[in-house]
Design a protein around this motif. Structure first.
Motif, PDB file in Angstrom:
ATOM      1  N   HIS A  46       0.853  -1.193   0.000  1.00 16.77           N
ATOM      2  CA  HIS A  46       0.000   0.000   0.000  1.00 16.77           C
ATOM      3  C   HIS A  46       0.886   1.239   0.000  1.00 16.77           C
ATOM      4  O   HIS A  46       1.733   1.402   0.884  1.00 16.77           O
ATOM      5  CB  HIS A  46      -0.920  -0.004   1.221  1.00 16.77           C
ATOM      6  N   PRO A  47       0.709   2.126  -0.964  1.00 16.71           N
ATOM      7  CA  PRO A  47       1.588   3.290  -1.052  1.00 16.71           C
ATOM      8  C   PRO A  47       1.301   4.351  -0.004  1.00 16.71           C
ATOM      9  O   PRO A  47       2.155   5.177   0.305  1.00 16.71           O
ATOM     10  CB  PRO A  47       1.308   3.838  -2.457  1.00 16.71           C
ATOM     11  N   ALA A  48       0.082   4.332   0.520  1.00 18.91           N
ATOM     12  CA  ALA A  48      -0.320   5.324   1.524  1.00 18.91           C
ATOM     13  C   ALA A  48      -1.172   4.638   2.579  1.00 18.91           C
ATOM     14  O   ALA A  48      -1.925   3.706   2.293  1.00 18.91           O
ATOM     15  CB  ALA A  48      -1.099   6.466   0.869  1.00 18.91           C
ATOM     16  N   ILE A  49      -1.052   5.131   3.806  1.00 18.68           N
ATOM     17  CA  ILE A  49      -1.768   4.565   4.943  1.00 18.68           C
ATOM     18  C   ILE A  49      -2.310   5.706   5.787  1.00 18.68           C
ATOM     19  O   ILE A  49      -1.640   6.738   5.952  1.00 18.68           O
ATOM     20  CB  ILE A  49      -0.842   3.667   5.791  1.00 18.68           C
ATOM     21  N   LEU A  83       8.587   4.413   8.304  1.00 20.10           N
ATOM     22  CA  LEU A  83       8.081   3.432   7.342  1.00 20.10           C
ATOM     23  C   LEU A  83       8.117   3.998   5.919  1.00 20.10           C
ATOM     24  O   LEU A  83       7.884   5.191   5.713  1.00 20.10           O
ATOM     25  CB  LEU A  83       6.648   3.030   7.700  1.00 20.10           C
ATOM     26  N   PRO A  84       8.346   3.142   4.925  1.00 19.70           N
ATOM     27  CA  PRO A  84       8.397   3.596   3.529  1.00 19.70           C
ATOM     28  C   PRO A  84       6.994   3.722   2.942  1.00 19.70           C
ATOM     29  O   PRO A  84       6.599   2.997   2.027  1.00 19.70           O
ATOM     30  CB  PRO A  84       9.201   2.491   2.841  1.00 19.70           C
ATOM     31  N   GLY A 113       7.017  14.200   8.774  1.00 20.27           N
ATOM     32  CA  GLY A 113       6.859  13.619   7.444  1.00 20.27           C
ATOM     33  C   GLY A 113       5.437  13.292   7.062  1.00 20.27           C
ATOM     34  O   GLY A 113       5.192  12.773   5.963  1.00 20.27           O
ATOM     35  N   VAL A 114       4.479  13.582   7.935  1.00 22.93           N
ATOM     36  CA  VAL A 114       3.067  13.328   7.618  1.00 22.93           C
ATOM     37  C   VAL A 114       2.649  14.193   6.431  1.00 22.93           C
ATOM     38  O   VAL A 114       2.973  15.378   6.370  1.00 22.93           O
ATOM     39  CB  VAL A 114       2.184  13.628   8.846  1.00 22.93           C
TER      40      VAL A 114
END
Length: 274
Positions: A46-49, A83-84, A113-114
C-alpha cells in the motif's frame, strides 16, 4: 509557515494518488492503529496509509472523538515516520477549538513527514460544529503547511442530520473555500448519492468502505477518488483475536491461513524505532 522540498515532494506524491483515483480506480487508504499494523500494510504494497482514531483511542484506553488522544496520535505518527509509506493522520477535530493550536499541531506532524490529515466537523455529543469553525481551522492549517493534504470530513450522513445533501454541499463549499484539498463524507452506501456529490464537489471525494456496501469498482464508477477503511481493520483484528481466544478455550481453534509467523512480525520492527 513550515515546509521543505523533500516534504513537498511527498505531499505532491500523495496528491497525485488522489488525482489518479479520480481518473481511475480509487486510492484505497487502509487505516492502521499501531506500528505493526502500519508496517504490515506497507509491506503488502500500500503506497499510503491512514490512521484510525478509534483504533488509536481504544489502544490507549480512551474514548474516540473526544479530543483526548492528541499525544497518542502524535506519538504514533513519530513511530510510523520511518516506514516507507505516505502517511495521513486522523486528528479528529484538531484536538483544540483554537485554529492556531490546530495549525501548530499539524505543523508538528508535518515535521515528522506526515503528508495528510483528516479534520472532522462531528462533535462527541452527536452534533455538528459550525462550518465556519472548521473552515477557520482548515485555513490556519493550510497557512502553516500549504503542501499538506487536508481532507475535510463532514459527518452529515454519519450523524443522520436533517437534509444531509444540502448541508454536505454547503459545508464542502465552505471547507474548499478555506483551502481543503479533499472532502470526506462517511456513511453513504448509495452509489447514486455518491455520484451526485462527486459531480457537485470540486475536490477529490473520500468515501468510507462499509461491508455490504459498494466495492471499489462501484465507487470508481461513482467518481470516488479515495476509499478509507476507517476502524474496520482494527475491529476485524479485535474480532479475530476474540475468535482465537474462544477457539483455544473451547478446543475448536481453526488457525487462519497465512497466519504471520513470529519471525515475520519481528521483521516488521525497525531497528531504530522507539
Amino acid at each position: 509557515m513550515t515546509g521543505n522540498s523533500a516534504h513537498a515532494e511527498l505531499c505532491a506524491a500523495f496528491r497525485a494518488l488522489h488525482d489518479a483515483g479520480r481518473a481511475g480506480r480509487p486510492l484505497l487508504l487502509p487505516n492502521a492503529w499501531d506500528h505493526a499494523s502500519a508496517a504490515a500494510l506497507a509491506a503488502r504494497g500500500h503506497p499510503a496509509i491512514g490512521t484510525t482514531s478509534l483504533g488509536v483511542a481504544a489502544a490507549a484506553g480512551r474514548p474516540d472523538g473526544t479530543g483526548s488522544t492528541g499525544a497518542e496520535t502524535l506519538a504514533l505518527a513519530r513511530r510510523l515516520a520511518t516506514l516507507p509509506v505516505l502517511l495521513s493522520v486522523d486528528i479528529e477535530a484538531g484536538f483544540s477549538d483554537d485554529p492556531a493550536a490546530v495549525a501548530g499541531y499539524v505543523a508538528e506532524l508535518a515535521g515528522l513527514g506526515v503528508v495528510g490529515i483528516n479534520l472532522e466537523d462531528g462533535r462527541a455529543d452527536g452534533t455538528l460544529a459550525e462550518p465556519e469553525c472548521i473552515a477557520e481551522k482548515v485555513a490556519a492549517v493550510k497557512a502553516a503547511v500549504p503542501d499538506l493534504f487536508v481532507n475535510a470530513r463532514t459527518d452529515t450522513w454519519w450523524l443522520g442530520v436533517d437534509d444531509p445533501l444540502a448541508q454536505t454541499l454547503t459545508r464542502a463549499r465552505a471547507y474548499r473555500a478555506a483551502g481543503a484539498d479533499g472532502v470526506f463524507v462517511p456513511g453513504i452506501v448509495d452509489p447514486a448519492t455518491l455520484r451526485l456529490l462527486t459531480d457537485r464537489i470540486d475536490a477529490p471525494l473520500n468515501a468510507l468502505y462499509q461491508p455490504g456496501g459498494p466495492g471499489l469498482d462501484e465507487l470508481a464508477a461513482a467518481g470516488v477518488a479515495r476509499v478509507s477503511t476507517g476502524s474496520l481493520l482494527f475491529r476485524a483484528a479485535l474480532s479475530a483475536a476474540l475468535a482465537a481466544a474462544d477457539g483455544v478455550r473451547d478446543g475448536r481453534l481453526v488457525v487462519p491461513p497465512r497466519l504471520p509467523s513470529y519471525a515475520e512480525v519481528q521483521a516488521l520492527v525497525t531497528t531504530d524505532g522507539d
